[in-house]
Design an enzyme around this catalytic site. Structure first.
Site, PDB file in Angstrom:
ATOM      1  CG  HIS A 215      -2.024   0.618   1.237  1.00  0.00           C
ATOM      2  ND1 HIS A 215      -2.113   2.008   2.265  1.00  0.00           N
ATOM      3  CD2 HIS A 215      -3.037   1.273   0.464  1.00  0.00           C
ATOM      4  CE1 HIS A 215      -3.119   2.746   2.040  1.00  0.00           C
ATOM      5  NE2 HIS A 215      -3.730   2.014   0.988  1.00  0.00           N
ATOM      6  CE  LYS A 217      -1.432   4.826  -1.543  1.00  0.00           C
ATOM      7  NZ  LYS A 217      -2.151   4.471  -0.217  1.00  0.00           N
ATOM      8  CG  ASP A 222      18.858  11.910  -9.446  1.00  0.00           C
ATOM      9  OD1 ASP A 222      18.793  11.094 -10.029  1.00  0.00           O
ATOM     10  OD2 ASP A 222      18.566  13.073  -9.992  1.00  0.00           O
ATOM     11  CG  HIS A 390      -7.550   8.468   0.063  1.00  0.00           C
ATOM     12  ND1 HIS A 390      -6.444   8.294  -0.131  1.00  0.00           N
ATOM     13  CD2 HIS A 390      -8.104   7.135   0.316  1.00  0.00           C
ATOM     14  CE1 HIS A 390      -6.063   7.127  -0.427  1.00  0.00           C
ATOM     15  NE2 HIS A 390      -7.024   6.151  -0.055  1.00  0.00           N
ATOM     16  CE  LYS A 392      -4.094   6.604   3.177  1.00  0.00           C
ATOM     17  NZ  LYS A 392      -5.607   6.368   3.165  1.00  0.00           N
ATOM     18  CG  ASP A 397       1.031  17.357  22.748  1.00  0.00           C
ATOM     19  OD1 ASP A 397      -0.257  17.246  22.979  1.00  0.00           O
ATOM     20  OD2 ASP A 397       1.771  16.761  23.197  1.00  0.00           O
TER      21      ASP A 397
END
Length: 472
Positions: A215, A217, A222, A390, A392, A397
């Site tokens: 999952h 991404k 470089d 979508h 996450k 704090d």
């Protein structure tokens, strides 16, 4: 004769169901998962038995063995990477940060720049500009890649890079990108781009490991710039889907020594997928103007511990006055639920932002079974109204924040390979705070009454969906 064969077959299925139930008892990583499998295997073995053998593996054993082989062969390469990053290592300022570093098995580094990328236009503009700047190599990894307008734009930038001599490595999950056509891939391969699917079921020995997904991404250019976050490649991520409408997501662009942590995660996945060792730049370089501290936290079913779940629990316990969380799929395990409730009871401002519109129905229904207890404990639940949420994100704090791919559900905690950037920086946390303030202003707050007023049949369905969540 026929009746004897039928009777023997039925008996064998039930015996195998009992044996598999014992295996589930001894190996499942949660008690909820063990109970769900045991009941299913003993009651409905005709359906549950093949499901268990294809989807019930607790750990990704093939990847574990490949990791061991890789470490034997390539330990010297990683040693050079570690040595080059030593000048940028930071001694954790608290035991809370030290715990994150131990979970990550990667160092906390200084000299990084972390830039928030809010929504699709900003994310893909940044990524495509980075691809166009590449001089030596590109590493690209996505869970979902579609052959649509956005997928074609990505392909055009990759082809352009390859034609000017840049080495391109393109990795995609075979399940998440199952609709990606051969034509798209052949066009990449024709320009000498290295292309590979990530197959959890690689080889005969690991043919039953179908429930694991990659999952992550990740993009790395470089060894100097990297991207991670919630975005896959498809027009829905630009808000152009009739089903989902506007798409709210967040990505992150990194520069500095932490990029090598992203690179190592890709490198491991590429080695599993292809058996090949990519020749990459492992020389750490600091960012000239910014000094964000960053830990890259890879997690997945090959880990000895439940890294993602433990990371979330640690961050919850470390909060002293504010804990804001966003997750499109919110079915946390018992440990995370308890930690959230306890944080609210300590007087922490605990807010959880989830979508108003369902994407996966079972996951959506599951939440209704435990939300009343969380609300009664003082956890504030918000539903995002304008479109599909979508992103996450965690804000701890005004001291730290995370951006990554981990959802607060069992799949992300135990079945998916994920990646998270933990950034203990007050300046970065303030940026995340302002971003989430804008998002919460577009939410409605969930009440206990609205959940308890639901009809009995919906409550039953929600409870059943929750009991099945460990194997979704």
């Amino acid at each position: 004769m026929a009746s004897w064969l039928l009777g023997t077959s039925i008996m064998l299925i039930h015996v195998l169901g009992m044996v598999s139930a014992v295996m589930a008892l001894m190996s499942s990583r949660t008690s909820q998962g063990a109970v769900a499998w045991i009941i299913s295997l003993l009651t409905f073995p005709y359906i549950a038995l093949p499901a268990y053998w294809f989807f019930g593996r607790p750990r990704f054993y093939g990847y574990v063995m490949a990791r061991g082989a890789r470490d034997n062969v390539l330990r010297r390469v990683l040693a050079r990477y570690y040595e080059s990053s030593l000048p940028f290592h930071v001694t954790p300022a608290s035991s809370d940060i030290q715990a994150v570093e131990q979970l990550a098995m990667m160092p906390l580094t200084r000299g990084n720049n972390a830039s928030l990328l809010i929504d699709g236009d900003a994310t893909f503009a940044s990524l495509f500009e980075g691809i166009d700047r590449a001089e030596h190599y590109l590493l690209l990894q996505f869970f979902i890649v579609r052959d649509d307008a956005l997928g074609r734009r990505l392909q055009a930038h990759l082809l352009k890079a390859a034609r000017r001599g840049v080495r391109v490595y393109f990795l995609y999950d075979e399940i998440g990108s199952r609709k990606l056509g051969e034509g798209y891939l052949k066009e990449l391969i024709a320009e000498d781009i290295e292309v590979s699917p990530f197959r959890s079921s690689r080889g005969f020995k690991h043919r039953f490991q179908l429930n694991f997904r990659n999952h992550r991404k990740i993009a790395v250019i470089d060894g100097r710039q990297g991207w991670l976050g919630g975005f896959n490649v498809g027009i829905e991520y630009l808000g152009q889907s009739r089903k989902h409408g506007p798409w709210r997501d967040t990505h992150l662009m990194l520069e500095g020594p932490s990029v090598l942590g992203l690179q190592e995660a890709f490198w491991e996945d590429w080695h599993w997928a292809t058996g090949e060792v990519a020749s990459l730049n492992w020389q750490a370089e600091r960012h000239a103007d910014t000094d964000h501290h960053v830990v890259i936290v890879p997690s997945g079913p090959a880990d000895r511990q439940d890294t993602a779940s433990l990371l979330v629990q640690q961050l919850i316990h470390s909060a002293t006055h504010r804990l804001w969380v966003t997750s499109p799929y919110f079915v946390p395990d018992q440990g995370v639920q308890d930690a959230l409730r306890l944080a609210a009871m300590r007087g922490i401002d605990v807010r959880v932002m989830i979508p108003e519109r369902p994407d996966h129905l079972l996951v959506f229904l599951s939440a209704f079974s435990f939300l009343p207890d969380m609300l009664k404990a003082g956890v504030k639940i918000y539903r995002y109204l304008p479109g599909f949420l979508h992103q996450k994100i965690m804000l701890i704090d005004n001291e730290a924040a995370t951006v990554g791919t981990v959802n607060l559900d069992n799949r992300s905690f135990r079945l998916n390979f994920e990646i998270t950037a933990f950034i203990p920086s007050t300046t970065f946390a303030e940026e995340v705070h302002q971003m989430l303030e804008n998002d919460f202003a577009q939410c409605r707050r969930v009440t206990v009454d609205e959940i308890q007023r639901r009809p009995l049949w919906k409550k039953v369905v929600s409870r059943a969906a929750y009991l099945m969540s460990p194997i979704q």
